[in-house]
Design a protein around this motif. Structure first.
Motif, PDB file in Angstrom:
ATOM      1  N   ALA A  99      43.378  -3.544  27.478  1.00 28.45           N
ATOM      2  CA  ALA A  99      43.091  -2.664  28.605  1.00 28.45           C
ATOM      3  C   ALA A  99      43.795  -1.331  28.379  1.00 28.45           C
ATOM      4  O   ALA A  99      44.861  -1.070  28.890  1.00 28.45           O
ATOM      5  N   VAL A 100      43.207  -0.512  27.549  1.00 32.34           N
ATOM      6  CA  VAL A 100      43.823   0.769  27.243  1.00 32.34           C
ATOM      7  C   VAL A 100      43.828   1.636  28.490  1.00 32.34           C
ATOM      8  O   VAL A 100      42.788   1.885  29.078  1.00 32.34           O
ATOM      9  N   SER A 101      45.005   2.060  28.900  1.00 29.81           N
ATOM     10  CA  SER A 101      45.069   2.897  30.093  1.00 29.81           C
ATOM     11  C   SER A 101      44.661   4.301  29.707  1.00 29.81           C
ATOM     12  O   SER A 101      44.677   4.672  28.536  1.00 29.81           O
ATOM     13  N   PRO A 102      44.291   5.097  30.710  1.00 29.33           N
ATOM     14  CA  PRO A 102      43.870   6.466  30.416  1.00 29.33           C
ATOM     15  C   PRO A 102      44.977   7.290  29.783  1.00 29.33           C
ATOM     16  O   PRO A 102      44.708   8.321  29.197  1.00 29.33           O
ATOM     17  N   SER A 103      46.215   6.820  29.882  1.00 30.53           N
ATOM     18  CA  SER A 103      47.300   7.598  29.303  1.00 30.53           C
ATOM     19  C   SER A 103      47.205   7.612  27.785  1.00 30.53           C
ATOM     20  O   SER A 103      47.883   8.367  27.120  1.00 30.53           O
ATOM     21  N   ALA A 136      42.249   7.968  21.990  1.00 26.20           N
ATOM     22  CA  ALA A 136      40.898   7.523  22.324  1.00 26.20           C
ATOM     23  C   ALA A 136      39.861   8.614  22.085  1.00 26.20           C
ATOM     24  O   ALA A 136      38.721   8.345  21.805  1.00 26.20           O
ATOM     25  N   ALA A 137      40.261   9.849  22.190  1.00 22.16           N
ATOM     26  CA  ALA A 137      39.266  10.905  22.088  1.00 22.16           C
ATOM     27  C   ALA A 137      39.835  12.145  21.423  1.00 22.16           C
ATOM     28  O   ALA A 137      40.989  12.481  21.594  1.00 22.16           O
ATOM     29  N   ALA A 160      59.886   8.004  30.553  1.00 16.57           N
ATOM     30  CA  ALA A 160      59.606   8.487  31.912  1.00 16.57           C
ATOM     31  C   ALA A 160      59.542   7.321  32.885  1.00 16.57           C
ATOM     32  O   ALA A 160      60.123   7.365  33.970  1.00 16.57           O
ATOM     33  N   THR A 181      58.344  15.775  30.986  1.00 19.06           N
ATOM     34  CA  THR A 181      57.502  14.751  30.360  1.00 19.06           C
ATOM     35  C   THR A 181      56.074  15.263  30.160  1.00 19.06           C
ATOM     36  O   THR A 181      55.494  15.100  29.087  1.00 19.06           O
ATOM     37  N   LEU A 182      55.536  15.903  31.201  1.00 23.30           N
ATOM     38  CA  LEU A 182      54.156  16.402  31.102  1.00 23.30           C
ATOM     39  C   LEU A 182      54.025  17.465  30.011  1.00 23.30           C
ATOM     40  O   LEU A 182      53.047  17.476  29.261  1.00 23.30           O
ATOM     41  N   LYS A 192      54.345  15.773  26.646  1.00 23.89           N
ATOM     42  CA  LYS A 192      53.143  14.985  26.456  1.00 23.89           C
ATOM     43  C   LYS A 192      51.997  15.889  25.995  1.00 23.89           C
ATOM     44  O   LYS A 192      51.263  15.571  25.069  1.00 23.89           O
ATOM     45  N   TYR A 193      51.890  17.051  26.656  1.00 25.92           N
ATOM     46  CA  TYR A 193      50.828  17.999  26.338  1.00 25.92           C
ATOM     47  C   TYR A 193      50.949  18.492  24.895  1.00 25.92           C
ATOM     48  O   TYR A 193      49.956  18.590  24.177  1.00 25.92           O
ATOM     49  N   GLU A 224      50.452  15.399  22.413  1.00 26.64           N
ATOM     50  CA  GLU A 224      49.069  14.926  22.445  1.00 26.64           C
ATOM     51  C   GLU A 224      48.222  15.556  21.338  1.00 26.64           C
ATOM     52  O   GLU A 224      47.442  14.902  20.670  1.00 26.64           O
TER      53      GLU A 224
END
Lengths: 280, 307
Positions: B3-7, B12-13, B231, B284-285, B288-289, B292
């Protein structure tokens, strides 16, 4: 050696399978599986009628209805607005798009206690948002509506982040073909784009729903926590624990665990469907 | 079957520019909406996000500084707050490395080998995400609490797990369990095992292969997982609340300290401490950005090298 002999499907030159899988299984058992099994084993201390009595007492049933109902509503709202946000972020260019895109993950990064006190402050009668809603007769903080607001907040990124990559990958030829064949913009969205997004949308919906069901930190501040009215199931578990009613707390926890496992399986199924649709 | 979370979106993309940017204007008219529809949709989305995201974020800091700088500084430097900061850091410093080692081991086994029961294992790794934090705390009480499996033995030997620091660490480890693993697994799966096999054939030992081939290939993915894991570790409330016992200055983490202050109607102090965690969320955001994009590059490189 035992692991690689019994489990490996084909020979490989890479080493470390036994060590890596052994470590993984040991850690998984110690941290997750054995403690989780404690919940199921401890409920066997109750007889079946006792168990049924505990998990179907009026106060507990009221908490299920509240938790499920508000989680479902929050997930529906998140499905609608999540799709809208994903669409706007992928398809349109506007000032601040990247910042907005990065901020969508805030509910993942912001600790739930912080979210809880903040939303309570905002939606209380004297808060920035609450003071506009109260004259309209809408009380949010310390009512079930507040629970809905907190659940919507914590579930917000799920639908956006599951739909967004699918929308980004979608070939523009599909819509061009639809337009060439005379479809209106709405027709090509509802008949071409939406069916492609549907599995991802449902996955995001289920993830948001599952997250809202178990949520505790952001809700207890804003809920008011009145038994039978605004008391969520996780809070009831804590209440029972504080009264040293371990068996009761565990029985309710087992009901919630079974629900989460069913949802996890559903989500796995939905993701398999999404991948199939994407041809991966 | 995980169950890959959207995080996990970077793995994924791979981001592409908005689709309408690539088509000529006359076609664009047929595949995009009229300007008023676009404005309406953007406006609605922004109003929704403002109500649920932007306004709350701003209000944390507004409430924190409402009573002035002095009250703010006093709130975050009083001994109980400092003790809470230390405990939060301690829990994260133990939980994150443990889950990092586990994540690497799990990803190595799952991504580089083909074995029976893999999809079941993947589902089990995801379990902690689908368990309510309250239940995560409860199960450790059932194992280590006074009436738990090891309760009497722990008592007899004078060890304290529940209502003490070890319980807080355990609960934190549980809720952050899948973060690194689920970040690394799809990335390492996409990269395949050809490079490692080549290294082995050329005479590298197993550890050399891991340190010099695998790890450099996934370092950004690893960092990404660690950022998310950290986090959550520092912000966890429900699970820690059940096992903590709420002893001020001893078993209070930052989120629990916020709750105590709030329940004592010390709102300014409560929001001051909350603003520390909100700042952590913003950092964190940002990280993450940045990371990513690197993860997407790692993924792209693996795709071009294997095709």
């Amino acid at each position: 050696m035992f692991l690689s002999k019994t489990l490996l499907r084909r020979h490989t030159v890479l080493p470390g399978f036994d060590l890596a899988l052994g470590l993984t299984l040991l850690y998984l058992c110690l941290i997750v599986l054995i403690p989780l099994s404690a919940a199921f084993l401890r409920t066997t201390e109750l007889t079946w009628p006792q168990f049924v009595d505990t998990v179907t007492s009026p106060r507990v049933v009221a908490s299920y209805k509240l938790t499920f109902g508000t989680s479902l509503l929050a997930a529906v709202v998140n499905a609608f607005f999540g799709l809208l946000v994903a669409w706007v972020l992928v398809r349109y260019d506007f000032f601040g798009r990247r910042i907005v895109d990065a901020l969508v993950d805030l509910p993942f990064a912001l600790p739930t206690a912080v979210a809880g006190i903040t939303l309570t402050g905002l939606y209380a009668g004297n808060g920035w948002i609450g003071r506009w809603l109260e004259p309209l007769g809408l009380k949010v903080a310390f009512t079930p509506v507040g629970i809905f607001v907190a659940m919507t907040f914590i579930g917000l990124p799920f639908v956006v982040r599951t739909v967004q990559p699918i929308l980004e990958d979608m070939a523009s030829e599909l819509e061009e073909a639809a337009a060439t064949l005379g479809a209106s913009r709405w027709q090509s969205f509802s008949k071409v784009v939406f069916p492609i997004l549907l599995p991802a949308l449902l996955t995001g919906f289920a993830l948001a729903f599952a997250r809202a069901l178990g949520e505790y930190g952001s809700i207890i501040f804003i809920a008011g926590n009145m038994p039978m009215v605004s008391e969520i199931t996780p809070l009831l578990i804590i209440t029972k624990l504080e009264q040293y009613d371990y068996a009761g707390a565990t029985a309710i926890a087992v009901v919630m665990l079974v629900m989460s496992f069913i949802l996890l399986l559903a989500i796995n199924g939905l993701q398999a469907w999404t991948r199939k649709r994407q041809g991966k | 079957m995980q169950a890959v979370s959207p995080s996990t979106s970077p793995a994924a993309a791979v981001a592409t520019p908005p689709a309408h940017a690539q088509v000529p204007p006359n076609v664009a008219r047929a595949t995009t909406e009229p300007a008023w529809v676009r404005r309406l949709l953007i406006g609605t989305a922004l109003v929704f996000l403002s109500l649920f995201l932007f306004v709350p974020l701003v209000s944390v800091f507004a409430e924190a500084f409402k009573k002035g700088w002095d009250v703010y500084v006093a709130a975050i430097t009083e001994p109980d707050a400092v003790a809470a900061i230390w405990l939060t850091l301690t829990a994260a410093v133990i939980a994150v490395p443990l889950n990092l080692v586990f994540g690497v081991a799990a990803a190595w086994a799952i991504a580089k080998f083909d074995f029976r029961g893999k999809s079941v294992l993947l589902t089990f790794i995801d379990l902690p995400f689908s368990v309510s934090p309250v239940i995560a705390g409860l199960i450790y009480v059932l194992v280590f609490g006074l009436q738990g499996w090891f309760g009497e033995w722990l008592m007899a030997n004078d060890y304290k797990v529940i209502f003490a620091v070890p319980g807080i660490v355990l609960a934190t480890v549980f809720v952050t369990f899948p973060f690194v693993a689920r970040e690394l697994i799809p990335l390492m799966q996409a990269q395949g095992q050809e490079q490692e096999e080549a290294a082995r054939v050329l005479g590298a030992s197993g550890w050399q292969t891991f340190w010099k081939v695998t790890l450099p290939n996934v370092k950004w993915g690893l960092l990404y997982g660690v950022i998310l894991c950290n986090a959550r570790a520092m912000g966890e409330f429900g699970a820690v609340s059940v096992v903590s016992g709420h002893v001020r200055g001893q078993t209070n983490t930052l989120p629990l300290h916020i709750e105590i202050l709030y329940n004592e109607y010390q709102f300014a102090a409560s929001f001051a401490v909350a603003s520390l965690l909100a700042s952590l969320a913003l950092v964190t955001l940002v990280l993450k950005y940045i990371v990513e994009r690197r993860v997407q590059q790692e993924l792209k490189q693996s795709q071009t090298s294997t095709h």
